[in-house]
Design an enzyme around this catalytic site. Structure first.
Site, PDB file in Angstrom:
ATOM      1  N   LYS A 149       0.803  -1.449   0.107  1.00 33.14           N
ATOM      2  CA  LYS A 149      -0.131   0.007   0.017  1.00 33.14           C
ATOM      3  C   LYS A 149       0.802   1.309   0.042  1.00 33.14           C
ATOM      4  O   LYS A 149       0.413   2.299  -0.419  1.00 33.14           O
ATOM      5  CB  LYS A 149      -1.031   0.045   1.344  1.00 33.14           C
ATOM      6  CG  LYS A 149      -1.844  -1.204   1.359  1.00 33.14           C
ATOM      7  CD  LYS A 149      -2.605  -1.591   0.025  1.00 33.14           C
ATOM      8  CE  LYS A 149      -3.441  -2.696   0.140  1.00 33.14           C
ATOM      9  NZ  LYS A 149      -2.944  -4.081   0.592  1.00 33.14           N
ATOM     10  N   TYR A 197     -11.867 -14.944   4.102  1.00 32.28           N
ATOM     11  CA  TYR A 197     -10.818 -14.003   4.299  1.00 32.28           C
ATOM     12  C   TYR A 197     -10.146 -14.004   5.768  1.00 32.28           C
ATOM     13  O   TYR A 197     -10.928 -14.181   6.922  1.00 32.28           O
ATOM     14  CB  TYR A 197     -11.520 -12.530   4.172  1.00 32.28           C
ATOM     15  CG  TYR A 197     -10.495 -11.567   4.418  1.00 32.28           C
ATOM     16  CD1 TYR A 197      -9.897 -10.867   3.547  1.00 32.28           C
ATOM     17  CD2 TYR A 197     -10.586 -10.896   5.817  1.00 32.28           C
ATOM     18  CE1 TYR A 197      -8.848  -9.877   3.794  1.00 32.28           C
ATOM     19  CE2 TYR A 197      -9.452  -9.876   6.015  1.00 32.28           C
ATOM     20  CZ  TYR A 197      -8.840  -9.268   4.955  1.00 32.28           C
ATOM     21  OH  TYR A 197      -8.003  -8.334   5.184  1.00 32.28           O
ATOM     22  N   TYR A 240      -2.548 -12.558   3.706  1.00 36.93           N
ATOM     23  CA  TYR A 240      -2.378 -12.393   2.129  1.00 36.93           C
ATOM     24  C   TYR A 240      -1.039 -13.428   1.859  1.00 36.93           C
ATOM     25  O   TYR A 240      -1.367 -14.335   0.981  1.00 36.93           O
ATOM     26  CB  TYR A 240      -2.046 -11.096   1.765  1.00 36.93           C
ATOM     27  CG  TYR A 240      -3.301 -10.029   2.229  1.00 36.93           C
ATOM     28  CD1 TYR A 240      -4.333  -9.954   1.194  1.00 36.93           C
ATOM     29  CD2 TYR A 240      -3.466  -9.444   3.474  1.00 36.93           C
ATOM     30  CE1 TYR A 240      -5.239  -9.074   1.528  1.00 36.93           C
ATOM     31  CE2 TYR A 240      -4.338  -8.536   3.926  1.00 36.93           C
ATOM     32  CZ  TYR A 240      -5.526  -8.108   2.676  1.00 36.93           C
ATOM     33  OH  TYR A 240      -6.386  -7.534   3.189  1.00 36.93           O
TER      34      TYR A 240
HETATM   35  C1  LIG Z   1      -3.674  -5.413   0.570  1.00 30.20           C
HETATM   36  C2  LIG Z   1      -2.623  -6.430   0.424  1.00 30.20           C
HETATM   37  C3  LIG Z   1      -2.706  -7.419  -0.509  1.00 30.20           C
HETATM   38  C4  LIG Z   1      -3.533  -7.374  -1.668  1.00 30.20           C
HETATM   39  O1  LIG Z   1      -3.532  -6.303  -2.544  1.00 30.20           O
HETATM   40  P1  LIG Z   1      -4.600  -5.637  -3.535  1.00 30.20           P
HETATM   41  O2  LIG Z   1      -3.932  -4.663  -4.564  1.00 30.20           O
HETATM   42  O3  LIG Z   1      -5.661  -5.327  -2.679  1.00 30.20           O
HETATM   43  O4  LIG Z   1      -5.184  -6.916  -4.502  1.00 30.20           O
HETATM   44  C5  LIG Z   1      -1.580  -8.203  -0.521  1.00 30.20           C
HETATM   45  N1  LIG Z   1      -0.902  -8.472   0.338  1.00 30.20           N
HETATM   46  C6  LIG Z   1      -1.054  -7.617   1.602  1.00 30.20           C
HETATM   47  C7  LIG Z   1      -0.161  -7.876   2.809  1.00 30.20           C
HETATM   48  C8  LIG Z   1      -1.854  -6.422   1.773  1.00 30.20           C
HETATM   49  O5  LIG Z   1      -1.892  -5.495   2.670  1.00 30.20           O
END
Ligand SMILES: *Cc1c(COP(=O)(O)O)cnc(C)c1O
Length: 330
Positions: A49, A258, A284
């Site tokens: 991000k 999730y 993730y």
């Molecule tokens: C937000 C996030 C993702 C996913 O990225 P997107 O652009 O939302 O698909 C993957 N890994 C981590 C650690 C994240 O915080």
């Protein structure tokens, strides 16, 4: 192709390194696995991000906004990185978090408060409804709020990953390297949309594989395609081929949904920790790496291939999932 990225701040530690995972590669006996360290983008723990925020907050500042409003899960990495960026820029930050009540108050949640963000929970109302209420309240107080969507995934957020693909391309040229596939965790789609568009810009011929974190591949594919097309228009990148041909997704690892940790995530987190000294996250990257490991065991790749795992960060959430992921002898 020369892309005009327009407004962008300089807050991430870039370029992030690419590293070969020697011991993991040997352990699995499969394709060569490398990692792109976007968990090391700086900014209070790093993650994908941060790149998006360079574009989003440049836009916020250029139109005179002084307070950022965004939303996410209780352990959202996006919210934590937004709070950190706002602190650095001297902007206010309000976060709308989902699923209040019994959530652990550590991990990213703790960091949000250290970073000075205001936290609102969405319980009965949706996150968007709460966000709209917070925005109008800020306006009535004379502030100029800037609303960032879930995951920072709009055309500006995705633009950051077009540029990230250009960054990778330079590294590949400098090191005379080639990857057959890029594998990443995909959730709100901005990262994958940007990488796919970046692949078109750089003419990289491999495949970008998103491991779905929460959505089924079918609906998510059209969503990513729409965001890719919109981002191409925003950056004035001509698209000659059908974008759907570039979007590869695997939703075999969504499991119970999730943030629900299974053996797949647990094993991946421990393997990367113990073989490489690299920390994955439970939501993730643990899921995406667990998926990649499973695919390798199923023989989805040849030994000659080379795969780049794009590490998108998320480490602080480990602490909120301590009971689900700690090794048995701990
Ligand atoms: C937000 C996030 C993702 C996913 O990225 P997107 O652009 O939302 O698909 C993957 N890994 C981590 C650690 C994240 O915080």
């Amino acid at each position: 192709m020369q892309v005009n990225y327009q407004n962008r701040l300089n807050i991430a530690h870039l370029p992030t390194p690419i590293e070969k995972l020697e011991r993991l590669t040997r352990f699995l006996g499969g394709p060569e696995i490398w990692v792109k360290r976007d968990d090391q983008t700086g900014l209070a723990g790093g993650g994908n991000k941060t790149r998006k925020l360079e574009f989003l907050l440049a836009d916020a500042q250029s139109i005179g906004c002084d307070h950022v409003v965004t939303m996410g899960a209780a352990q959202s990495n996006h919210c934590r990185q937004t709070a950190a960026a706002c602190a650095k820029l001297g902007m206010g930050c309000s976060l709308i978090l989902r699923e209040g009540g019994s959530q652990p108050k550590n991990g990213n949640y703790l960091l949000n408060s250290i970073l000075g963000a205001y936290v609102h929970w969405s319980e009965k109302e949706t996150m968007t409804e709460v966000a709209e209420a917070v925005v109008s309240q800020l306006k009535s107080m004379g502030r100029k709020p800037y609303l960032i969507p879930y995951g920072g995934s709009n055309v500006r957020g995705a633009s950051a990953y077009v540029l990230a693909m250009e960054e990778l391309n330079k590294q590949l040229q400098a090191q005379d390297l080639f990857f057959d596939h890029i594998v990443l965790a995909s959730s709100s789609g901005g990262t994958q949309a940007g990488l796919v568009l970046g692949q078109i810009v750089t003419k990289w011929r491999g495949k970008v594989y998103g491991i779905c974190v929460d959505s089924s591949a079918e609906t998510f594919r059209t969503q990513i395609a729409a965001l890719t097309t919109a981002t191409a228009a925003h950056l004035q990148i001509p698209l000659e081929t059908s974008i759907l041909d570039y979007i590869h997704l695997n939703d075999d690892y969504i499991g119970a949904g999730y943030g629900v940790v299974t053996e797949t995530e647990r094993e991946a987190i421990q393997l990367l920790g113990q073989l490489e000294g690299i920390l994955l996250d439970p939501v993730y990257t643990g899921r995406a790496m667990g998926g990649l490991i499973d695919l390798i065991r199923w023989g989805a790749f040849t030994k000659r291939q080379r795969i780049l795992f794009w590490h998108t960060g998320g480490m602080p959430a480990l602490f909120a999932y301590a009971d689900e992921i700690k090794p048995e002898n701990c």
